[in-house]
Design a protein around this motif. Sequence first.
Motif, PDB file in Angstrom:
ATOM      1  N   LYS A 194       0.829  -1.210   0.000  1.00 17.59           N
ATOM      2  CA  LYS A 194       0.000   0.000   0.000  1.00 17.59           C
ATOM      3  C   LYS A 194       0.863   1.260   0.000  1.00 17.59           C
ATOM      4  CE  LYS A 194      -4.498  -1.178   1.932  1.00 17.59           C
ATOM      5  NZ  LYS A 194      -5.504  -0.805   2.942  1.00 17.59           N
ATOM      6  N   MET A 195       1.966   1.246   0.756  1.00 15.80           N
ATOM      7  CA  MET A 195       2.848   2.410   0.779  1.00 15.80           C
ATOM      8  C   MET A 195       3.484   2.634  -0.593  1.00 15.80           C
ATOM      9  SD  MET A 195       2.494   3.840   3.686  1.00 15.80           S
ATOM     10  CE  MET A 195       3.769   5.082   3.469  1.00 15.80           C
ATOM     11  N   GLN A 196       3.882   1.551  -1.262  1.00 15.74           N
ATOM     12  CA  GLN A 196       4.402   1.687  -2.636  1.00 15.74           C
ATOM     13  C   GLN A 196       3.349   2.308  -3.543  1.00 15.74           C
ATOM     14  OE1 GLN A 196       7.691  -1.277  -4.276  1.00 15.74           O
ATOM     15  NE2 GLN A 196       5.759  -2.311  -3.951  1.00 15.74           N
ATOM     16  N   MET A 197       2.118   1.801  -3.442  1.00 13.10           N
ATOM     17  CA  MET A 197       1.052   2.322  -4.287  1.00 13.10           C
ATOM     18  C   MET A 197       0.749   3.779  -3.968  1.00 13.10           C
ATOM     19  SD  MET A 197      -0.128   0.419  -6.681  1.00 13.10           S
ATOM     20  CE  MET A 197      -1.549   1.464  -6.965  1.00 13.10           C
ATOM     21  N   LEU A 198       0.800   4.132  -2.681  1.00 16.41           N
ATOM     22  CA  LEU A 198       0.503   5.513  -2.285  1.00 16.41           C
ATOM     23  C   LEU A 198       1.466   6.497  -2.941  1.00 16.41           C
ATOM     24  CD1 LEU A 198      -0.996   7.612  -0.665  1.00 16.41           C
ATOM     25  CD2 LEU A 198       0.342   6.959   1.351  1.00 16.41           C
ATOM     26  N   ILE A 199       2.742   6.144  -2.982  1.00 10.85           N
ATOM     27  CA  ILE A 199       3.732   7.010  -3.617  1.00 10.85           C
ATOM     28  C   ILE A 199       3.390   7.223  -5.084  1.00 10.85           C
ATOM     29  CG2 ILE A 199       6.155   7.177  -4.281  1.00 10.85           C
ATOM     30  CD1 ILE A 199       5.431   7.687  -1.270  1.00 10.85           C
TER      31      ILE A 199
END
Length: 234
Positions: free
Chosen positions: A139-144
């Motif tokens: 999710k953090m990768q996608m958020l970026i």
Amino acid sequence: MNFIIDHLSKSFETKKVLRDINFTFESGKIYGLLGRNGAGKTTLFNCLNKDMKADGGSFYLEEGASRRDVVPDDIGYVLSTPTVPEFLTGREFLKFFLDIHEGEIENPMPLDAYFDFMSIEPEDRDKLMKTYSHGMKNKMQMLINVIARPNILLLDEPLTSLDVVMAEEMKELLRSLKTDRITIFSTHLLDLAVDLCDEIVLLSHGELESVDKSNLDDQEFKEKIIAALKEESL
């Protein structure tokens, strides 16, 4: 906007992984890059992201009558194994990303608004990311990439290890983000490609082939696709 791959090739010693690949991807669509494990999906992504040098060919963006080279800011890459700075909390990582891209991000929001958008719970936002699950790191990768809004989003089997609820959240997110960008979603799961993607592209024997999605309701046609993928391992 079109993303055009022109005669791209890549070999490792005597093994030809990518063979003279030619394909045009159109913005506004999610493309399912379907292939067996080891078919070359990650190799293709690494060449497009310029993490790996191709042996031959080129790729570029076409907008109207003009063409231009792909630059690093054009591409977002979500790896199958998430890579995040585990010594930072989620909030520290997000703030660092926003700070280094200050002035480049349209209509920046408060940090917690981004976390809310990705359904990251308040109690997780200030934890070190080394404590995050695979899905949380994803999710953090996608958020970026949501914030950066790259023209081309490469997704290397990002849903494979997620639980059912998180996988459905990610699919809805991808559908909401596809406008004005090219999304290429690699998977070895035919049903997932049919469910999520607007177009399906088969990577087999180092070549890309478009598959008519309307035919995938036909069991005989599905069996032909599966047979073609099985041949990859022979």
